[in-house]
Design a protein around this motif. Structure first.
Motif, PDB file in Angstrom:
ATOM      1  N   THR A  80      11.340  47.478 -18.272  1.00  0.00           N
ATOM      2  CA  THR A  80      11.536  46.534 -19.362  1.00  0.00           C
ATOM      3  C   THR A  80      10.185  46.012 -19.837  1.00  0.00           C
ATOM      4  O   THR A  80       9.169  46.105 -19.128  1.00  0.00           O
ATOM      5  CB  THR A  80      12.395  45.344 -18.927  1.00  0.00           C
ATOM      6  N   THR A  81      10.180  45.439 -21.025  1.00  0.00           N
ATOM      7  CA  THR A  81       8.941  44.862 -21.547  1.00  0.00           C
ATOM      8  C   THR A  81       8.435  43.755 -20.626  1.00  0.00           C
ATOM      9  O   THR A  81       7.228  43.616 -20.406  1.00  0.00           O
ATOM     10  CB  THR A  81       9.186  44.302 -22.961  1.00  0.00           C
ATOM     11  N   ARG A  82       9.340  42.972 -20.061  1.00  0.00           N
ATOM     12  CA  ARG A  82       8.927  41.898 -19.151  1.00  0.00           C
ATOM     13  C   ARG A  82       8.249  42.460 -17.904  1.00  0.00           C
ATOM     14  O   ARG A  82       7.227  41.935 -17.446  1.00  0.00           O
ATOM     15  CB  ARG A  82      10.140  41.059 -18.754  1.00  0.00           C
ATOM     16  N   GLN A  83       8.782  43.531 -17.333  1.00  0.00           N
ATOM     17  CA  GLN A  83       8.184  44.136 -16.142  1.00  0.00           C
ATOM     18  C   GLN A  83       6.800  44.684 -16.452  1.00  0.00           C
ATOM     19  O   GLN A  83       5.865  44.540 -15.654  1.00  0.00           O
ATOM     20  CB  GLN A  83       9.089  45.251 -15.621  1.00  0.00           C
TER      21      GLN A  83
ATOM     22  N   ARG B  12       4.318  41.833 -16.802  1.00  0.00           N
ATOM     23  CA  ARG B  12       3.931  41.301 -15.498  1.00  0.00           C
ATOM     24  C   ARG B  12       2.892  42.202 -14.829  1.00  0.00           C
ATOM     25  O   ARG B  12       1.941  41.727 -14.202  1.00  0.00           O
ATOM     26  CB  ARG B  12       5.161  41.151 -14.616  1.00  0.00           C
TER      27      ARG B  12
ATOM     28  N   GLU C 193       4.859  38.252 -22.254  1.00  0.00           N
ATOM     29  CA  GLU C 193       5.835  39.262 -22.666  1.00  0.00           C
ATOM     30  C   GLU C 193       5.737  39.542 -24.165  1.00  0.00           C
ATOM     31  O   GLU C 193       5.851  40.696 -24.600  1.00  0.00           O
ATOM     32  CB  GLU C 193       7.244  38.796 -22.310  1.00  0.00           C
TER      33      GLU C 193
END
Length: 381
Positions: free
Chosen positions: A123-126, A129, A135
């Motif tokens: 995901t974009t969030r992963q 990070r 994000e």
């Protein structure tokens, strides 16, 4: 519905569409539509050849989209024939797609982000990070990368260094995050190592194997995170350790040191110690010095501060830590550990609790919370 199977097949299906002439953005949209269709259809009518089914469905989705867009773009699309379900290609489509995403038209950072999103399934969030950026910033980077390659034919694949960065980040996310991609990253790196004598390819493979060897001991029976020093080393996979050390030694013998070899050397020193007390922290500090020299990476400097605290005492570690940006991920957790080692339990407890609030995963948050509770109990007693 086997979601892990869909995740594994997605890169190969995407690669087939790109090879057949679909531009990257359209191919990705078509594959996503095919996955939605698979979720709807497969539970009642599972295919005999899942990959062939997905290729056919995605290709049809792509053709439908192109035909719908023909009048606006004023162009014709020639279709030789529609692919039929059948055995997958012998070539490793996933690895090929990693190279294609590392296209010269993209900056290395954008190529990594795009590949992780489109091929690795993160995901974009992963990804944000992993990159230590917000994000929203990562979402913009991925969107720009898609626009850059949307009309580019992938006849100039990217370089090995960018592919290695992708594989490394995918492995780390699969190893410590909520998406299990570690085994796939190892498989792809083995494939890459078999076709090249690049020292850093060997270094990355060694690093992955040495870390993966410790995986059975990283969590307890109750699912709790077990720190390296407390792990049952009898659970470590000695076969993977021996293989990783052998690959690393052969790479180091070529005398072309890179960051992955340096990281693997640190992992090898941990694997060589029969217990935590026998760890050669002096050598580990030296390898982190090499890693900092090669990369200047702030996370490497943070890990070096921990190693200095073990080799020269917690006060020395805290001095090294004071030179670093406090906003670094896990900076507060490292400070808590070093303060505890130095006997300042009140400060350590406060910092453990603070670190738990920004922990990147639930197991790590639980571990830090329990550390804070343990020290607070000692202080009350």
């Amino acid at each position: 519905m086997n979601e892990s199977l869909l995740r594994t097949l997605t890169p190969a299906v995407l690669a087939v569409l790109v090879r057949r002439g679909a531009d990257f953005a359209a191919a990705e949209d078509a594959v996503q539509d095919a996955l939605v269709e698979a979720v709807r259809v497969w539970p009642d009518d599972p295919p005999r050849d899942p990959k062939g089914w997905l290729v056919t469905a995605a290709w049809r989705k792509f053709l439908d989209a192109v035909r719908a867009d023909t009048s606006r773009r004023n162009r014709e699309v020639r279709v030789d024939r529609e692919p039929v379900p059948g055995p997958g290609e012998a070539a490793d489509d996933t690895l090929q797609l990693y190279f294609l995403c590392a296209h010269p038209a993209l900056t290395p950072a954008s190529a990594v982000a795009l590949t992780l999103r489109a091929v690795g399934g993160l995901t974009t969030r992963q990804i944000a990070r992993a990159y230590l950026v917000p994000e929203a910033t990562m979402a913009q980077r991925i969107s720009r990368a898609k626009r850059t390659v949307s009309d580019v034919r992938f006849d100039r694949p990217g370089d090995v260094a960018t592919v290695l960065r992708v594989l490394y980040l995918v492995f780390n996310e699969g190893y410590s995050g909520d998406v299990d991609l570690a085994a796939e990253a190892i498989r792809l790196t083995r494939h890459l190592a078999a076709g090249t004598r690049h020292e850093e390819v060997a270094g990355l493979l060694a690093l992955m194997l040495l870390h993966h060897a410790r995986r059975p001991a990283r969590t307890g029976a109750d699912g709790r995170l077990v720190p390296l020093a407390e792990q049952d080393r009898g659970l470590w996979d000695t076969r993977l350790i021996a293989e990783g050390v052998g690959i690393l030694q052969a790479a180091l013998a070529r005398d072309r040191l890179g960051e992955f070899q340096a990281q693997a050397a640190v992992a090898a020193l941990h694997a060589d110690a029969r217990c935590a007390a026998e760890t050669d922290w002096v050598q580990i500090v030296e390898w982190y010095d090499e890693l900092v020299r090669l990369t200047g990476n702030p996370v490497a400097r943070l890990n070096r501060a921990v190693a200095v605290g073990e080799a020269d005492g917690p006060r020395a570690g805290l001095t090294a830590l004071a030179r670093l940006d406090p906003s670094l991920p896990r900076h507060t957790a490292v400070a808590a550990y070093l303060h505890e080692r130095d006997g300042d339990l009140a400060t350590a407890a406060r910092l453990y609790a603070e670190a738990a609030l920004s922990a990147p995963s639930l197991p790590e948050r639980d571990h830090l919370t329990r550390q804070a509770a343990r020290l607070n109990a000692e202080l009350r007693g």
